[in-house]
Design a protein around this motif. Structure first.
Motif, PDB file in Angstrom:
ATOM      1  N   PHE A  77       0.837  -1.213   0.000  1.00  0.00           N
ATOM      2  CA  PHE A  77       0.000   0.000   0.000  1.00  0.00           C
ATOM      3  C   PHE A  77       0.865   1.254   0.000  1.00  0.00           C
ATOM      4  O   PHE A  77       0.601   2.220  -0.714  1.00  0.00           O
ATOM      5  CB  PHE A  77      -0.946  -0.034   1.199  1.00  0.00           C
ATOM      6  CG  PHE A  77      -1.762  -1.294   1.272  1.00  0.00           C
ATOM      7  CD1 PHE A  77      -1.450  -2.292   2.195  1.00  0.00           C
ATOM      8  CD2 PHE A  77      -2.805  -1.516   0.390  1.00  0.00           C
ATOM      9  CE1 PHE A  77      -2.187  -3.471   2.245  1.00  0.00           C
ATOM     10  CE2 PHE A  77      -3.537  -2.700   0.430  1.00  0.00           C
ATOM     11  CZ  PHE A  77      -3.219  -3.668   1.361  1.00  0.00           C
ATOM     12  N   GLY A  78       1.934   1.191   0.791  1.00  0.00           N
ATOM     13  CA  GLY A  78       2.870   2.319   0.788  1.00  0.00           C
ATOM     14  C   GLY A  78       3.556   2.468  -0.556  1.00  0.00           C
ATOM     15  O   GLY A  78       3.803   3.588  -1.031  1.00  0.00           O
ATOM     16  N   MET A  79       3.824   1.336  -1.213  1.00  0.00           N
ATOM     17  CA  MET A  79       4.475   1.389  -2.526  1.00  0.00           C
ATOM     18  C   MET A  79       3.601   2.130  -3.531  1.00  0.00           C
ATOM     19  O   MET A  79       4.100   2.854  -4.397  1.00  0.00           O
ATOM     20  CB  MET A  79       4.768  -0.032  -3.012  1.00  0.00           C
ATOM     21  CG  MET A  79       5.876  -0.709  -2.256  1.00  0.00           C
ATOM     22  SD  MET A  79       6.131  -2.392  -2.872  1.00  0.00           S
ATOM     23  CE  MET A  79       7.089  -3.068  -1.504  1.00  0.00           C
ATOM     24  N   ARG A  80       2.278   1.975  -3.389  1.00  0.00           N
ATOM     25  CA  ARG A  80       1.372   2.684  -4.294  1.00  0.00           C
ATOM     26  C   ARG A  80       1.600   4.206  -4.208  1.00  0.00           C
ATOM     27  O   ARG A  80       1.719   4.893  -5.208  1.00  0.00           O
ATOM     28  CB  ARG A  80      -0.079   2.375  -3.949  1.00  0.00           C
ATOM     29  CG  ARG A  80      -0.516   0.961  -4.240  1.00  0.00           C
ATOM     30  CD  ARG A  80      -1.896   0.707  -3.658  1.00  0.00           C
ATOM     31  NE  ARG A  80      -2.432  -0.597  -4.059  1.00  0.00           N
ATOM     32  CZ  ARG A  80      -3.561  -1.107  -3.575  1.00  0.00           C
ATOM     33  NH1 ARG A  80      -4.263  -0.420  -2.661  1.00  0.00           N
ATOM     34  NH2 ARG A  80      -4.010  -2.270  -3.970  1.00  0.00           N
ATOM     35  N   ALA A  81       1.678   4.680  -2.958  1.00  0.00           N
ATOM     36  CA  ALA A  81       1.861   6.128  -2.748  1.00  0.00           C
ATOM     37  C   ALA A  81       3.215   6.569  -3.297  1.00  0.00           C
ATOM     38  O   ALA A  81       3.332   7.593  -3.976  1.00  0.00           O
ATOM     39  CB  ALA A  81       1.762   6.443  -1.258  1.00  0.00           C
ATOM     40  N   ARG A  82       4.260   5.764  -3.023  1.00  0.00           N
ATOM     41  CA  ARG A  82       5.602   6.123  -3.483  1.00  0.00           C
ATOM     42  C   ARG A  82       5.675   6.155  -5.017  1.00  0.00           C
ATOM     43  O   ARG A  82       6.294   7.032  -5.611  1.00  0.00           O
ATOM     44  CB  ARG A  82       6.633   5.129  -2.923  1.00  0.00           C
ATOM     45  CG  ARG A  82       7.086   5.403  -1.515  1.00  0.00           C
ATOM     46  CD  ARG A  82       7.944   4.267  -0.966  1.00  0.00           C
ATOM     47  NE  ARG A  82       7.109   3.336  -0.211  1.00  0.00           N
ATOM     48  CZ  ARG A  82       7.469   2.086   0.077  1.00  0.00           C
ATOM     49  NH1 ARG A  82       8.616   1.596  -0.362  1.00  0.00           N
ATOM     50  NH2 ARG A  82       6.675   1.312   0.807  1.00  0.00           N
ATOM     51  N   ILE A  83       5.029   5.194  -5.657  1.00  0.00           N
ATOM     52  CA  ILE A  83       5.047   5.154  -7.127  1.00  0.00           C
ATOM     53  C   ILE A  83       4.322   6.378  -7.690  1.00  0.00           C
ATOM     54  O   ILE A  83       4.813   7.032  -8.615  1.00  0.00           O
ATOM     55  CB  ILE A  83       4.424   3.846  -7.646  1.00  0.00           C
ATOM     56  CG1 ILE A  83       5.339   2.652  -7.325  1.00  0.00           C
ATOM     57  CG2 ILE A  83       4.147   3.922  -9.155  1.00  0.00           C
ATOM     58  CD1 ILE A  83       4.684   1.290  -7.535  1.00  0.00           C
ATOM     59  N   ALA A  84       3.177   6.721  -7.106  1.00  0.00           N
ATOM     60  CA  ALA A  84       2.417   7.891  -7.578  1.00  0.00           C
ATOM     61  C   ALA A  84       3.236   9.174  -7.399  1.00  0.00           C
ATOM     62  O   ALA A  84       3.320  10.012  -8.308  1.00  0.00           O
ATOM     63  CB  ALA A  84       1.092   7.997  -6.840  1.00  0.00           C
ATOM     64  N   LEU A  85       3.884   9.319  -6.254  1.00  0.00           N
ATOM     65  CA  LEU A  85       4.711  10.514  -5.997  1.00  0.00           C
ATOM     66  C   LEU A  85       5.866  10.575  -6.988  1.00  0.00           C
ATOM     67  O   LEU A  85       6.194  11.636  -7.529  1.00  0.00           O
ATOM     68  CB  LEU A  85       5.233  10.485  -4.565  1.00  0.00           C
ATOM     69  CG  LEU A  85       4.194  10.759  -3.465  1.00  0.00           C
ATOM     70  CD1 LEU A  85       4.723  10.305  -2.099  1.00  0.00           C
ATOM     71  CD2 LEU A  85       3.816  12.228  -3.438  1.00  0.00           C
TER      72      LEU A  85
ATOM     73  N   GLU B 271       5.965   9.171 -10.006  1.00  0.00           N
ATOM     74  CA  GLU B 271       5.425   9.423 -11.345  1.00  0.00           C
ATOM     75  C   GLU B 271       5.230  10.921 -11.586  1.00  0.00           C
ATOM     76  O   GLU B 271       5.396  11.421 -12.700  1.00  0.00           O
ATOM     77  CB  GLU B 271       4.081   8.709 -11.533  1.00  0.00           C
ATOM     78  CG  GLU B 271       4.190   7.236 -11.896  1.00  0.00           C
ATOM     79  CD  GLU B 271       4.747   7.024 -13.311  1.00  0.00           C
ATOM     80  OE1 GLU B 271       4.100   7.489 -14.271  1.00  0.00           O
ATOM     81  OE2 GLU B 271       5.835   6.409 -13.439  1.00  0.00           O
ATOM     82  N   LYS B 272       4.891  11.623 -10.496  1.00  0.00           N
ATOM     83  CA  LYS B 272       4.631  13.064 -10.609  1.00  0.00           C
ATOM     84  C   LYS B 272       5.885  13.896 -10.330  1.00  0.00           C
ATOM     85  O   LYS B 272       5.851  15.117 -10.413  1.00  0.00           O
ATOM     86  CB  LYS B 272       3.530  13.451  -9.605  1.00  0.00           C
ATOM     87  CG  LYS B 272       2.218  12.694  -9.785  1.00  0.00           C
ATOM     88  CD  LYS B 272       1.372  13.298 -10.864  1.00  0.00           C
ATOM     89  CE  LYS B 272      -0.009  12.649 -10.908  1.00  0.00           C
ATOM     90  NZ  LYS B 272      -0.881  13.284 -11.901  1.00  0.00           N
ATOM     91  N   GLY B 273       6.950  13.240  -9.926  1.00  0.00           N
ATOM     92  CA  GLY B 273       8.188  13.966  -9.631  1.00  0.00           C
ATOM     93  C   GLY B 273       8.077  14.860  -8.413  1.00  0.00           C
ATOM     94  O   GLY B 273       8.692  15.934  -8.326  1.00  0.00           O
TER      95      GLY B 273
ATOM     96  N   CYS C  90      -1.056  18.257 -13.593  1.00  0.00           N
ATOM     97  CA  CYS C  90      -0.426  18.608 -14.882  1.00  0.00           C
ATOM     98  C   CYS C  90       0.585  17.558 -15.353  1.00  0.00           C
ATOM     99  O   CYS C  90       0.948  17.514 -16.516  1.00  0.00           O
ATOM    100  CB  CYS C  90       0.252  19.979 -14.766  1.00  0.00           C
ATOM    101  SG  CYS C  90       1.294  20.077 -13.319  1.00  0.00           S
ATOM    102  N   ILE C  91       1.049  16.709 -14.431  1.00  0.00           N
ATOM    103  CA  ILE C  91       2.103  15.751 -14.821  1.00  0.00           C
ATOM    104  C   ILE C  91       1.578  14.319 -14.737  1.00  0.00           C
ATOM    105  O   ILE C  91       0.913  13.967 -13.758  1.00  0.00           O
ATOM    106  CB  ILE C  91       3.323  15.861 -13.869  1.00  0.00           C
ATOM    107  CG1 ILE C  91       3.721  17.320 -13.600  1.00  0.00           C
ATOM    108  CG2 ILE C  91       4.503  15.050 -14.379  1.00  0.00           C
ATOM    109  CD1 ILE C  91       4.601  17.489 -12.373  1.00  0.00           C
TER     110      ILE C  91
END
Ligand SMILES: N[C@@H](CCC(=O)N[C@@H](CSO)C(=O)NCC(=O)O)C(=O)O
Length: 219
Positions: A15-23, A25-27, A80-81
């Motif tokens: 679940f934490g990995m989901r947040a890290r991947i999203a962050l 992806e957006k830089g 935007c990203i």
């Protein structure tokens, strides 16, 4: 004023990995705070008093809880990203259906395959493989679940790619034989830096899961 972003997390958490991947992806730059779930920090208890779980995203002092809600929040605030949800309402609804499917099915079955006794194993293996086949059917010949873009369904599911080796070892199953497109999708996602820098190596993760299993079952 620059955004203050903090993530309360636990590194093996899908679940934490989901947040890290999203962050990623957006830089988005953020402060990562590792939690000891056996001795939760006062900050975690304050920021998520209801569930007392990670991940929690703290954006300018305001907490957002639940991984898929965090992913949607990130997508809306930093829109935007690299959009993670479609702009079309129907396609969004379709994406959220499958993200919810992953959320409700995969982790609970993964835990059963990981921790269950031999007797319960087969049922859990069969049901988990059935879910993977459902997902394989939904993916079809698309590069990602979000058609040709990496989106929220991909973010929801890819953390469990780290579990595939464990599933195959504990479940005596070959995911590649049964769901070749899903395995190809996992490898494709791993080519993205946001994913490869977040997910642990499958074999190392398997060793960790086996160690944790001994500790959990010894209690
Ligand atoms: N539905 C939530 C699940 C989070 C969760 O289970 N977090 C676990 C760690 S990962 O297994 C957790 O914080 N456990 C501590 C506890 O439950 O006390 C989400 O999607 O964010």
């Amino acid at each position: 004023m620059a955004d203050e972003v903090i993530l309360l997390d636990f590194w093996p958490s899908p679940f934490g990995m989901r947040a890290r991947i999203a962050l990623a992806e957006k830089g988005i730059e953020y402060e990562y705070k590792e939690e000891n779930l056996s001795d939760k920090s006062p900050l975690l208890l304050k920021m998520n008093p209801v569930k007392k779980q990670i991940p929690v995203l703290i954006h300018n002092g305001k907490p957002v809880c639940e991984s898929l809600i965090i992913v949607r929040y990130i997508d809306e605030v930093w829109k935007c990203i690299s959009p993670l949800l479609p702009s079309d309402s129907y396609q969004r609804a379709h994406a959220m259906f499958w993200a919810d499917y992953v959320d409700k099915k995969i982790y609970s079955l993964a835990r059963q395959v990981w921790l269950s006794s031999v007797e319960e194993h087969e049922a859990a293996n069969d049901e988990l493989m059935g879910c993977f086949k459902q997902l394989e059917g939904e993916l079809g010949d698309k590069a990602y679940f979000g058609n040709d873009t990496f989106g929220i369904v991909d973010v929801a599911l890819i953390p469990f790619y780290s579990w595939f080796y464990m599933f195959e070892q504990c479940g005596n199953m070959s995911i590649e034989a049964e769901c070749p497109k899903l395995v190809a999708w996992g490898k494709r996602c791993m080519e993205k830096e946001s994913v490869s820098k977040t997910l642990p190596d499958q074999h190392k993760f398997y060793d960790l899961l086996m160690d944790l299993k001994k500790k959990i079952l010894a209690k």
